[in-house]
Write a protein that holds these residues in place. Structure first.
Motif, PDB file in Angstrom:
ATOM      1  N   GLU A  68       0.840  -1.208   0.000  1.00 48.56           N
ATOM      2  CA  GLU A  68       0.000   0.000   0.000  1.00 48.56           C
ATOM      3  C   GLU A  68       0.870   1.252   0.000  1.00 48.56           C
ATOM      4  N   ILE A  69       1.953   1.230   0.781  1.00 55.47           N
ATOM      5  CA  ILE A  69       2.844   2.393   0.872  1.00 55.47           C
ATOM      6  C   ILE A  69       3.547   2.638  -0.457  1.00 55.47           C
ATOM      7  N   VAL A  70       4.041   1.564  -1.086  1.00 50.27           N
ATOM      8  CA  VAL A  70       4.770   1.696  -2.360  1.00 50.27           C
ATOM      9  C   VAL A  70       3.851   2.225  -3.453  1.00 50.27           C
ATOM     10  N   ARG A  71       2.613   1.728  -3.510  1.00 50.69           N
ATOM     11  CA  ARG A  71       1.661   2.205  -4.523  1.00 50.69           C
ATOM     12  C   ARG A  71       1.393   3.704  -4.336  1.00 50.69           C
ATOM     13  N   ALA A  72       1.202   4.124  -3.078  1.00 49.13           N
ATOM     14  CA  ALA A  72       0.941   5.541  -2.808  1.00 49.13           C
ATOM     15  C   ALA A  72       2.167   6.395  -3.159  1.00 49.13           C
ATOM     16  N   GLU A  73       3.345   5.885  -2.848  1.00 53.11           N
ATOM     17  CA  GLU A  73       4.586   6.614  -3.139  1.00 53.11           C
ATOM     18  C   GLU A  73       4.760   6.805  -4.647  1.00 53.11           C
ATOM     19  N   ASN A  74       4.472   5.739  -5.414  1.00 60.05           N
ATOM     20  CA  ASN A  74       4.581   5.839  -6.878  1.00 60.05           C
ATOM     21  C   ASN A  74       3.606   6.872  -7.437  1.00 60.05           C
ATOM     22  N   GLN A  75       2.370   6.833  -6.955  1.00 62.60           N
ATOM     23  CA  GLN A  75       1.362   7.785  -7.432  1.00 62.60           C
ATOM     24  C   GLN A  75       1.759   9.218  -7.095  1.00 62.60           C
ATOM     25  N   ALA A  76       2.344   9.392  -5.895  1.00 67.50           N
ATOM     26  CA  ALA A  76       2.736  10.733  -5.466  1.00 67.50           C
ATOM     27  C   ALA A  76       3.802  11.339  -6.371  1.00 67.50           C
ATOM     28  N   HIS A  77       4.590  10.490  -7.015  1.00 70.40           N
ATOM     29  CA  HIS A  77       5.671  10.980  -7.867  1.00 70.40           C
ATOM     30  C   HIS A  77       5.367  10.791  -9.351  1.00 70.40           C
ATOM     31  N   GLY A  78       4.070  10.614  -9.659  1.00 68.70           N
ATOM     32  CA  GLY A  78       3.651  10.577 -11.057  1.00 68.70           C
ATOM     33  C   GLY A  78       3.980   9.297 -11.782  1.00 68.70           C
TER      34      GLY A  78
END
Length: 484
Positions: free
Chosen positions: A43-53
């Protein structure tokens, strides 16, 4: 930086060798997995990826993905040639025939030192008669130059770990910062924290909530009543930590490509034998210490340590069979360090570093110097003395393992590291008995083929053929694990 093999650059496989060093330079010193963060990692990795486009399921942890991100950031879309490290040439000595590199003994500084050396050699020989010494042939080799430091860990001459650190490289992972929350994204369940870096650090809500210890640690009940604290959930984070809140964070993953660093509030301070958890009352002992009696002894030591309220400690694998005094000394060093950090937090402004992770040589002494290390060989006089001083703080007996390398031949050449780097990332990897494996990497999978090589049709006897195949497969299994 270019790495030129001694045989020149006019060979077909040398490009892979050149790229190998670039890959090695990105290696970070491994950190202890203290807190259990695996439950929410996806969940954290998916959110991190989305945050950086980036697409949510983008893989940025594998070496291949990191190379691609680095290429994109540098405007180079090309991929690096495939290949692997070569174990050695055919006919190379087997593991049982390994002979360590002989080093000339440093001249004694005084008559008493000379007498002490002679006495130790005599005692060692006498002990060897009654109880044969089991040698691990595990060594740490340090090449310390003005612009970069290289540290290699070898077992029986084989390169097992190589880390390179340049003088101007920022040591972010493991460093602690006084940060300030710039904005909250409830959709991503994340906060963006200003730690003084060009890109705001990514702090997921799960990394703010106190985490339990990882399952690789045996939890120790210290018998103290824990203060009842209100349970915090993801929904409470925006109210408890609004924009503008100052907090102490530790970098768990460095920036790569378009992504900024990732941080956590679950701060930890690793020492030689202990890891201090300043914000957690949890304590434990590493389960890698398999002996139950030894774990019970270490648990008793944890209960007897004078640990301040609100803090906890973890006993690392290096603490196995160590006396209580070593843990007391290590705890004092860690508490003094934490006191210095809290002092900087009060005096420094947000967006500043309050604790920088030690340099490569100090981290090596802290993380790799275990009982099975037989020698630490360093080619720099001042660094040799520094390592002796660092080791002397926790174990004066281990100072004897430190040796100064003073030969004119480069240390990595003398110990065969350069040769192993030159053949790095070759497609074909030779095995000690004459067989070899072929490693082919595709987008979907990594295919590994085992070949008997020079053993083919050598033995017509069915029984001998079966023994040969078994030996080659056993060697291949060990080498494949090493390569992967």
């Amino acid at each position: 930086m270019r790495f030129k093999p001694s045989g020149g650059l006019n060979r077909r496989t040398d490009r892979s060798g050149l790229k190998a060093r670039a890959n090695v330079e990105t290696i970070e010193t491994p950190q202890d997995e203290i807190y259990n963060t695996k439950q929410h990692e996806r969940e954290i990795v998916r959110a991190e990826n989305q945050a950086h486009g980036l697409p949510p399921d983008t893989d940025t942890d594998s070496a291949k993905a990191q190379r691609q991100l680095s290429n994109e950031e540098n405007g180079n879309g090309g991929t690096k040639p495939k290949g692997r490290r070569s174990r050695g040439k055919k006919g190379q000595k087997g593991e049982g025939d390994f002979t360590p590199v002989d080093l000339p003994e440093e001249p004694a500084k005084s008559v008493s030192e000379k007498i002490q050396r002679t006495a130790k050699k005599f005692v060692s020989k006498v002990r060897g008669i009654f109880q044969p010494i089991q040698y691990s042939h595990k060594e740490i080799l340090v090449n310390a130059e003005s612009l970069e430091t290289r540290v290699a860990v070898t077992v029986k001459g084989q390169l097992e770990n190589l880390t390179i650190e340049r003088v101007d490289d920022p040591r972010m992972v493991g460093s602690i910062y006084k940060g300030k929350i710039r904005n909250l994204e409830d959709g991503l369940k994340a906060a963006f924290v200003d730690i003084g870096y060009e890109k705001n650090a990514f702090l997921h809500y799960w990394d703010i909530i106190p985490s339990p210890l990882d399952s690789s640690y045996d939890v120790v009940d210290r018998g103290k009543k824990k203060k009842s604290k209100p349970k915090i959930t993801n929904k409470d984070i925006p109210k408890k930590y609004p924009t503008g809140t100052e907090l102490i964070v530790q970098v768990t993953k460095g920036p790569i490509g378009t992504k900024g660093p990732r941080v956590t509030t679950n701060v930890l301070l690793p020492g030689r034998y202990l890891v201090l958890l300043p914000n957690s009352e949890q304590s434990g002992v590493s389960r890698k210490i398999e002996n139950r009696e030894e774990r019970s002894r270490l648990k008793k030591i944890v209960r007897e340590l004078n640990i301040p309220d609100g803090m906890g400690v973890i006993i690392r694998t290096a603490g196995q069979n160590q006396r209580k005094g070593y843990f007391i000394r290590d705890l004092k060093i860690l508490l003094d360090t934490w006191e210095e950090i809290t002092g900087r937090v009060q005096s420094q402004s947000p967006g500043s570093c309050v604790f920088e992770e030690p340099d490569l040589i100090e981290r090596t002494v802290r993380d790799f110097l275990t009982e099975d290390i037989e020698r630490i060989v360093i080619d720099n006089a001042s660094e040799t003395e520094r390592v002796k001083e660092l080791i002397g703080r926790v174990s004066k007996r281990s100072i004897e393992k430190v040796h100064r390398y003073s030969s004119s031949e480069p240390i990595f050449d003398r110990f065969g590291i350069t040769r192993q780097l030159e053949t790095a990332y070759l497609r074909q990897v030779s095995l000690p008995s004459g067989g070899y494996i072929i490693i082919d990497e595709t987008e979907a999978l990594v295919a590994i083929d085992v070949n008997t090589g020079s053993h083919r049709n050598k033995n017509k006897n069915k029984k001998d053929q079966d023994k040969t195949l078994l030996r080659v497969n056993l060697e291949a299994a060990e080498e494949i694990c090493r390569q992967l």
